[in-house]
Design a protein around this motif. Sequence first.
Motif, PDB file in Angstrom:
ATOM      1  N   GLY A 185       0.873  -1.118   0.027  1.00 16.60           N
ATOM      2  CA  GLY A 185       0.041   0.105  -0.033  1.00 16.60           C
ATOM      3  C   GLY A 185       1.018   1.118  -0.017  1.00 16.60           C
ATOM      4  O   GLY A 185       1.611   1.484  -0.966  1.00 16.60           O
ATOM      5  N   PHE A 186       0.723   1.890   1.073  1.00 16.06           N
ATOM      6  CA  PHE A 186       1.335   3.342   1.066  1.00 16.06           C
ATOM      7  C   PHE A 186       2.653   3.160   1.830  1.00 16.06           C
ATOM      8  O   PHE A 186       2.741   2.852   2.882  1.00 16.06           O
ATOM      9  CB  PHE A 186       0.571   4.368   1.641  1.00 16.06           C
ATOM     10  N   ILE A 187       3.899   2.740   1.079  1.00 16.02           N
ATOM     11  CA  ILE A 187       5.351   2.714   1.721  1.00 16.02           C
ATOM     12  C   ILE A 187       5.926   3.815   1.583  1.00 16.02           C
ATOM     13  O   ILE A 187       6.288   4.266   0.385  1.00 16.02           O
ATOM     14  CB  ILE A 187       5.843   1.305   1.056  1.00 16.02           C
ATOM     15  N   TYR A 203      -4.081   9.922   2.761  1.00 19.79           N
ATOM     16  CA  TYR A 203      -3.962   8.497   2.930  1.00 19.79           C
ATOM     17  C   TYR A 203      -3.849   7.845   4.369  1.00 19.79           C
ATOM     18  O   TYR A 203      -4.688   7.040   4.405  1.00 19.79           O
ATOM     19  CB  TYR A 203      -2.632   8.319   2.242  1.00 19.79           C
ATOM     20  N   MET A 204      -3.198   8.554   5.030  1.00 22.65           N
ATOM     21  CA  MET A 204      -3.211   8.059   6.564  1.00 22.65           C
ATOM     22  C   MET A 204      -4.530   7.625   7.247  1.00 22.65           C
ATOM     23  O   MET A 204      -4.728   6.770   7.748  1.00 22.65           O
ATOM     24  CB  MET A 204      -2.394   9.207   7.270  1.00 22.65           C
ATOM     25  N   GLN A 205      -5.528   8.689   6.766  1.00 22.13           N
ATOM     26  CA  GLN A 205      -6.958   8.474   7.270  1.00 22.13           C
ATOM     27  C   GLN A 205      -7.702   7.303   6.626  1.00 22.13           C
ATOM     28  O   GLN A 205      -8.333   6.761   7.243  1.00 22.13           O
ATOM     29  CB  GLN A 205      -7.689   9.766   6.909  1.00 22.13           C
ATOM     30  N   ALA A 206      -6.983   6.917   5.417  1.00 18.64           N
ATOM     31  CA  ALA A 206      -7.565   5.625   4.747  1.00 18.64           C
ATOM     32  C   ALA A 206      -6.992   4.645   5.267  1.00 18.64           C
ATOM     33  O   ALA A 206      -7.068   3.368   4.632  1.00 18.64           O
ATOM     34  CB  ALA A 206      -7.549   6.058   3.171  1.00 18.64           C
ATOM     35  N   ILE A 207      -5.799   4.573   6.120  1.00 17.28           N
ATOM     36  CA  ILE A 207      -5.338   3.416   6.492  1.00 17.28           C
ATOM     37  C   ILE A 207      -5.593   2.654   7.895  1.00 17.28           C
ATOM     38  O   ILE A 207      -5.176   3.562   8.910  1.00 17.28           O
ATOM     39  CB  ILE A 207      -3.546   3.454   6.576  1.00 17.28           C
ATOM     40  N   PRO A 208      -6.420   1.705   8.076  1.00 18.26           N
ATOM     41  CA  PRO A 208      -7.003   1.465   9.430  1.00 18.26           C
ATOM     42  C   PRO A 208      -5.640   1.169  10.440  1.00 18.26           C
ATOM     43  O   PRO A 208      -5.761   1.626  11.654  1.00 18.26           O
ATOM     44  CB  PRO A 208      -7.430  -0.089   9.043  1.00 18.26           C
ATOM     45  N   LEU A 209      -4.657   0.878   9.897  1.00 23.36           N
ATOM     46  CA  LEU A 209      -3.401   0.404  11.113  1.00 23.36           C
ATOM     47  C   LEU A 209      -3.018   1.850  11.439  1.00 23.36           C
ATOM     48  O   LEU A 209      -1.830   2.160  12.349  1.00 23.36           O
ATOM     49  CB  LEU A 209      -2.600  -0.528  10.574  1.00 23.36           C
ATOM     50  N   GLY A 210      -3.357   2.911  10.890  1.00 27.27           N
ATOM     51  CA  GLY A 210      -2.947   4.302  11.143  1.00 27.27           C
ATOM     52  C   GLY A 210      -1.503   4.873  10.927  1.00 27.27           C
ATOM     53  O   GLY A 210      -1.046   5.903  11.488  1.00 27.27           O
ATOM     54  N   ARG A 211      -0.857   4.101  10.178  1.00 28.25           N
ATOM     55  CA  ARG A 211       0.709   4.494   9.757  1.00 28.25           C
ATOM     56  C   ARG A 211       1.072   4.228   8.435  1.00 28.25           C
ATOM     57  O   ARG A 211       0.417   3.417   7.802  1.00 28.25           O
ATOM     58  CB  ARG A 211       1.812   3.991  10.660  1.00 28.25           C
ATOM     59  N   LEU A 212       1.905   5.056   7.732  1.00 25.93           N
ATOM     60  CA  LEU A 212       2.402   4.589   6.442  1.00 25.93           C
ATOM     61  C   LEU A 212       3.277   3.288   6.568  1.00 25.93           C
ATOM     62  O   LEU A 212       3.744   3.082   7.679  1.00 25.93           O
ATOM     63  CB  LEU A 212       3.412   5.650   6.009  1.00 25.93           C
ATOM     64  N   GLY A 213       3.367   2.348   5.512  1.00 23.83           N
ATOM     65  CA  GLY A 213       4.354   1.440   5.587  1.00 23.83           C
ATOM     66  C   GLY A 213       5.671   1.544   5.643  1.00 23.83           C
ATOM     67  O   GLY A 213       6.152   2.688   5.033  1.00 23.83           O
ATOM     68  N   VAL A 214       6.727   0.742   5.948  1.00 24.01           N
ATOM     69  CA  VAL A 214       8.149   0.931   5.644  1.00 24.01           C
ATOM     70  C   VAL A 214       8.534  -0.336   4.727  1.00 24.01           C
ATOM     71  O   VAL A 214       8.072  -1.249   4.832  1.00 24.01           O
ATOM     72  CB  VAL A 214       8.995   0.921   6.836  1.00 24.01           C
ATOM     73  N   ALA A 215       9.612  -0.060   3.984  1.00 21.61           N
ATOM     74  CA  ALA A 215      10.088  -1.112   2.997  1.00 21.61           C
ATOM     75  C   ALA A 215      10.104  -2.351   3.775  1.00 21.61           C
ATOM     76  O   ALA A 215       9.905  -3.474   3.153  1.00 21.61           O
ATOM     77  CB  ALA A 215      11.416  -0.497   2.210  1.00 21.61           C
ATOM     78  N   ASN A 216      10.575  -2.316   4.933  1.00 20.46           N
ATOM     79  CA  ASN A 216      10.837  -3.658   5.607  1.00 20.46           C
ATOM     80  C   ASN A 216       9.568  -4.612   5.613  1.00 20.46           C
ATOM     81  O   ASN A 216       9.708  -5.620   5.805  1.00 20.46           O
ATOM     82  CB  ASN A 216      11.533  -3.313   6.988  1.00 20.46           C
ATOM     83  N   ASP A 217       8.256  -3.810   5.964  1.00 20.03           N
ATOM     84  CA  ASP A 217       7.060  -4.460   6.063  1.00 20.03           C
ATOM     85  C   ASP A 217       6.895  -5.405   4.818  1.00 20.03           C
ATOM     86  O   ASP A 217       6.657  -6.491   4.638  1.00 20.03           O
ATOM     87  CB  ASP A 217       6.080  -3.668   6.089  1.00 20.03           C
TER      88      ASP A 217
END
Lengths: 246, 76
Positions: A185-187, A203-217
């Motif tokens: 998603g949004f990384i 975008y942040m508001q549309a992400i239930p986990l409430g954070r942007l992803g990082v490449a490591n995810d």
Amino acid sequence: MLKDKVAVVTGGSRGIGKAIALKLAEQGASVVVNYTSNSQAADEVVMAIQEMGCKALAVKADVSKADDIENLIKATEAELGKIQILVNNAGITRDGLLIRMKEEEWDDVLNINLKGVFLATKLIGKKMLKEKQGSIVNVTSVVGLMGNAGQANYAASKAGVIGFTKSVAKEFASRNINVNAVAPGFIQSDMTDKLSAEVIENYMQAIPLGRLGVANDVANLVSFLVSDHSNYITGQTIQVDGGMYI
Amino acid sequence: MFEKVKEIIIDQLGLDEDVVIERSTSMMRDLEADSLDAVEIIMAFEDEFDIEIPDEEAEKFDNIGDIVDYIEAKLN
């Protein structure tokens, strides 16, 4: 976990590809870091991997050119051995509203993001078929599932990769080769750094986990999909998006 | 030529050395090769004999004899 395996990561010099290259090396794989323009960045990844005690090789290749991929295969086999893992990660964006999108912007994105996956999978997959083992992971995008204004070309290419993944999974399954896709998603990456603060906030508001992803995810999932722990998983597209598209 | 072709087929399909393969043998009907096996075997012939076998030609092969004749014609 990936000891004695040879992995090719296309677009492995930065962003998500770099995180994947480092993660696979962390698991013991020898890694080919493919790049197109920034040899310095690729060399840095190679050095980081070598410091971890693993083998690595930077290879310049444009994935949309069959000759370049053939050369990459030759260089890899000569230096590291036969390829067991392919991560089709190389991708570009040329964003713009459809009405304004130039044909060239469409072609560039489709050539790298979709044709590149076709060529690398065909040419490297041919080698894997002979060995009757291998894992292929294609990096698509949640945009390929949900669509995104301003990214008709990118979304089409990524949706194409999902259909490609399912088809090839069916063709290669009898040869013990698993083919899956990961859909970030949004990384946070160079690709997203170009976006405005307002867009990111939305975008942040549309992400239930409430954070942007990082490449490591994303890298964590890829390392699972190329390992023996995922032997019974093929043809899937797994999202790493914090629940952005459910 | 027949022996070489037979050897490649045995190798690609992982068959026992004493399997009966004649000119009339069909890879798919008699040797249980699937379509992917057939493509791989054709590619192995291309590598071994350094020739190109177009898909439309390969589709016409019915048995091993057809393959041997095609490769011999191509090499001469």
